[in-house]
Every structure is written in structure tokens, then in C-alpha cells.
Design a protein around this motif. Structure first.
Motif: not given
Ligand SMILES: Cc1ncc(COP(=O)(O)O)c(C=O)c1O
Length: 360
Positions: A184-190, A203-212
Motif C-alpha cells: 500500500v505504501s507505494k500509492f497515494g490513493v487506492i 460503498v466505495t473504499l478510499v485509502i488515502v495518504r495523509d499528506d495528500l
């Protein structure tokens, strides 16, 4: 009534154990004397479901602490607009890779918000190949790079992670999330619509990196603002409560299967079995290059396409349903997501061999 093996591309088959549990506790959930659909989303009981969905997702996908996990509405389709509205800030450029119907739709939507640089396209192979990892032409000044990790309609799946990009990578994993291990750490958003490997639709899952976070367009509705949703347990407004409850059950089921690493082995075995049969036959065909083949969605044709309706009707008689190809490409497609058991693929392969003997 017996359950069929259901090869639908989405909404798709759910684990039978999950459906049985939902059935057993439908009328009286956790002793409340009401169903889970009939209680407040602000109740402690329901908040616990959402918290568990997040925790289970984090542990199944090994999601680092510096990522938010949120559950939104509007499908993966809404994300084609929400991603630029959340991430662009003052930037005006997006890098996009085009590998099939869904990444093309994303391009069509995102070009309303920014200039699009097509970093690579496989359109000239009719979306049957992958671009070479070292042939992606990124711009230096884009807000992000977008690609679709598994093209549900074309049956094309990346066999590498798009990496070493000048800007953060955003991936549509609607149809292969939770099917294999990845970093997962290779991505900004999944992001991923739930209705394949996560649970029912809604439902839509969104995984987003804090700094974005922190760049969202203020004219956008709060319900699509990643930062606000993450601060509000994905409940700025009323969420699809039954879908989230079902997701919690599906994630528990996946944990009981041994997690993502274990289901990946089963998924590989299922895909290998089906592609082997197709490749050994001169009767069936799969148009996708071997290194680009999806382990989740297997499109195939019969050399004599007049046999398609007979194939589909006889398959249905055998309890093998929803094998029609997408209306835009025709032929057949077997979607073999996590919840479709190995026995289902065995039954399909036996049926396909028998059909070939009879009509080949
Ligand atoms: C890869 C991919 N992206 C996006 C979508 C659109 O998802 P939704 O219908 O949840 O909006 C789909 C739908 O099947 C899909 O397979």
C-alpha cells in the motif's frame, strides 16, 4: 433451492457463510430486537461496525498508519471526479495510463478538471496488452498518476506496480483489491467499489495518504471530501448501513480463510486452471497477452461465436450463471473473485471440456 456458481462481474457472488449469517440475524441483530438496517447510524452498535470495517481492512491490507481509510457512496465512478477535486489543489495536470474501458472512462471524467497527459495507452492492441513499465511517459508537473490495476471488462491486470513516478500514484482497484498482497505504501490513493471482493454495492473504499489531504475544492460537497469524511468516521451523512454491515462480515470471512496471502493462492490456482483449459483448446480463445491476464476476470470466446447462446443456456442448466461477456465486447466472461470457490471453477472447466467434446 441450491445456490448456483455465480460468475457475475459485479455485483458478484458473496460468501455463502456470510449470507447465512446475515439471514440468521436479520430480524434480531445482536439481541436488539431490530435488524441492523433499522438502528441509528449514530448508535454505538453501528459505529462499532464501521470501526471494525476499518480495522479489518487495515490488518488485511497491512495499511500503514499514515493512511486514512474511508467508506464513501457514489461508486468508483464518483471517484473519477472526486479524486481530482480532492487532490488537484492549484495543479492543472494529471498523468493517466489507458489500458481498457474503465481507465478510459476515468480519463473522460478527469479531463473536465485538468489537462491530461496520456503516459501510455494500449488502445492500439484493443486493450489486450500492458504498457512496458519502462515506457511510461510521465510529466514532471502532474498532481498525480492514475491507472486501473485490473480492467474488469477487458480482463487485463497489471503484473507490476506503477512506481518511481514524479507524482503520487492513484489506482482503481475496484475488481482486484483483497485478491493478492501488495504494498500500500507505494500509492497515494487506492479506491475500489465494494461490489466485487469487499461486499455488496453501495460503498466505495478510499485509502488515502495523509499528506495528500487539505487541498479539496471547497465547492465540493462535504460527503466527498476525504479529509472531512476521515475525521467523521465516514459518516458526515447517513451511510449505507446494511452494506457496511455486510462488509464487516465479508472481511471476517476473509480473515477466517487465512487472509489475503491465503486467498491469493486459491485465486492463482483458479485462474491457472481456467487459462490452461482455454490455452490447450482450439475451440476457446482468450485474446489477452499472457503477462497481462487478469486473475479475476477471464473473458473468452468460442471460435464459432454462433455457439455462444447455446453455451450460455447449457451452462445455466448446470448451475453456472452470469457468464455473458460485457455488452460492449460480447463473448463470455468468468469473474472469479475471492468468494467464487475453487470447486466453482472446476465445475466450469468440466462443463467447458464437455461442451467442446459435444460441439467442437
Ligand atoms: C475497474 C472498475 N472501475 C470502476 C467501476 C465503476 O464502479 P461503480 O459502478 O461502483 O461506480 C467499475 C465497475 O464495475 C470497475 O470494474
Amino acid at each position: 433451492m441450491e445456490r448456483n456458481y455465480n460468475f457475475c462481474a459485479g455485483p458478484s457472488t458473496l460468501p455463502e457463510a456470510v449470507l447465512r449469517q446475515a439471514q440468521a440475524e436479520l430480524l434480531n441483530w445482536h439481541g436488539l430486537g431490530a435488524s441492523v438496517m433499522e438502528i441509528s447510524h449514530r448508535s454505538k452498535d453501528f459505529e462499532a461496525i464501521v470501526t471494525q470495517c476499518e480495522q479489518k481492512m487495515r490488518s488485511l491490507l497491512n495499511i500503514p498508519e499514515n493512511y486514512k481509510v474511508i467508506f464513501l457512496q457514489g461508486g468508483a465512478y464518483a471517484q473519477f471526479s472526486m479524486i481530482p477535486l480532492n487532490l488537484l489543489g492549484n495543479n492543472t495536470r494529471i498523468d493517466m495510463i489507458e489500458t481498457g474501458v474503465w481507465s478510459s472512462k476515468a480519463i473522460g471524467a478527469m479531463k473536465r478538471y485538468a489537462d491530461i497527459n496520456i503516459a501510455a495507452s494500449t488502445k492500439d492492441t484493443k486493450f489486450t496488452t500492458l504498457p512496458e513499465a519502462n515506457a511510461l511517459n510521465f510529466s514532471e508537473d502532474s498532481a498525480f498518476v492514475h491507472y486501473c490495476d485490473n480492467e474488469t471488462i477487458n480482463g487485463v491486470e497489471f503484473n507490476y506496480i506503477v512506481d518511481n513516478t514524479p507524482s503520487p500514484v492513484v489506482a482503481d482497484m475496484s475488481s482486484n483489491i483483497l485478491s493478492r498482497e501488495f504494498d500500500v505504501s507505494k500509492f497515494g490513493v487506492i479506491y475500489a467499489g465494494a461490489q466485487k471482493n469487499i461486499g455488496p454495492s453501495g460503498v466505495t473504499l478510499v485509502i488515502v495518504r495523509d499528506d495528500l489531504l487539505g487541498k479539496a475544492d471547497s465547492k465540493m460537497s462535504d460527503v466527498f471530501n476525504y479529509e472531512l469524511q476521515s475525521k467523521n468516521l465516514s459518516m458526515i451523512n447517513t451511510p449505507p448501513t446494511f452494506s457496511l454491515y455486510m462488509i464487516d462480515l465479508v472481511l471476517t470471512w476473509l480473515q477466517n480463510q487465512g487472509g489475503v496471502a491465503a486467498i491469493e493462492q486459491v485465486n492463482n490456482a483458479k485462474a491457472t486452471m481456467l487459462y490452461d483449459l482455454i490455452d490447450k483448446s482450439e475451440f476457446y480463445n482468450n485474446p489477452v497477452a499472457v503477462n497481462a491476464r487478469s486473475r479475476m476476470n477471464v473473458p473468452f470466446t468460442i471460435v464459432n461465436s454462433e455457439l455462444d447462446p447455446i453455451f450460455l443456456a447449457k451452462a445455466k442448466e448446470q448451475g453456472l450463471i452470469n457468464l455473458e461477456g460485457h455488452r460492449s465486447v460480447g463473448g463470455m466472461r468468468a469473474s472469479i473473485y475471492n468468494a467464487l470457490p475453487l470447486e466453482g471453477v472446476k465445475a466450469l472447466c468440466e462443463f467447458m471440456s464437455d461442451f467442446e467434446k459435444q460441439y467442437g
